[in-house]
Design an enzyme around this catalytic site. Structure first.
Site, PDB file in Angstrom:
ATOM      1  CG  HIS A   1      37.142  25.496  40.258  1.00  0.00           C
ATOM      2  ND1 HIS A   1      38.517  25.378  40.259  1.00  0.00           N
ATOM      3  CD2 HIS A   1      36.727  25.223  39.004  1.00  0.00           C
ATOM      4  CE1 HIS A   1      38.917  25.026  39.054  1.00  0.00           C
ATOM      5  NE2 HIS A   1      37.855  24.937  38.261  1.00  0.00           N
TER       6      HIS A   1
ATOM      7  CB  CYS B   1      34.729  44.603  35.746  1.00  0.00           C
ATOM      8  SG  CYS B   1      36.207  44.242  34.774  1.00  0.00           S
TER       9      CYS B   1
ATOM     10  CD  GLU C   1      41.547  41.580  37.556  1.00  0.00           C
ATOM     11  OE1 GLU C   1      40.826  41.923  38.491  1.00  0.00           O
ATOM     12  OE2 GLU C   1      41.422  42.053  36.415  1.00  0.00           O
TER      13      GLU C   1
ATOM     14  CG  HIS D   1      39.997  37.254  36.451  1.00  0.00           C
ATOM     15  ND1 HIS D   1      40.364  37.925  35.318  1.00  0.00           N
ATOM     16  CD2 HIS D   1      39.109  38.054  37.096  1.00  0.00           C
ATOM     17  CE1 HIS D   1      39.733  39.090  35.278  1.00  0.00           C
ATOM     18  NE2 HIS D   1      38.960  39.197  36.346  1.00  0.00           N
TER      19      HIS D   1
END
Length: 139
Positions: A71, A23, A129, A29
């Protein structure tokens, strides 16, 4: 007590600076934000008679918040070098800087606070997530 629940989804990327593991790299996600609001009673008059709030209004308010992240690259303030941020912005990448580490837990608190500012009696916010992994925040 009456409760209403709705959700909205958005796609975005993030990374966790200082994390030892996958991560720490930029990854994406399909986030889902689920909000539960409550009220002691329903409206007694008007178009929303018999409702806590019109679902459309609740959904529109949540969508307005989540659309701001769609986005985009979610970046914790000061987690990238100044030159890196300049280069990303010069390339016209869409970036949202937040004052917190962009974890599901912190995003849940963020959306809770934002919905509360819209004068909802928020009970719980969950941020997924993945379809199987979520964090929740309530007071």
């Amino acid at each position: 007590m009456y409760t209403l629940q709705t959700s909205a989804s958005f796609d975005s990327a993030h990374f966790l600076k200082g994390y030892e593991g996958k991560c720490s790299n930029i990854h994406g996600h399909r986030w889902t934000v689920e909000v539960t609001v409550a009220a002691e009673d329903v409206e007694k008059e008007g178009q929303t008679r018999g409702m806590v709030v019109d679902f459309k209004t609740l959904k529109d308010d949540l969508n307005a918040l989540t659309d701001a992240f769609d986005h985009k690259l979610i970046v914790e303030e000061n987690s990238l070098k100044e030159k890196t941020m300049e280069a990303l912005l010069e390339e016209e990448f869409a970036i949202v800087e937040v004052a917190f580490r962009p974890t599901a837990e912190n995003l849940a608190e963020y959306f809770y606070d934002e919905m509360e500012e819209k004068e909802y009696q928020v009970v719980l916010v969950k941020v997924y997530e993945t379809p199987n992994n979520c964090a929740g925040y309530s007071r």
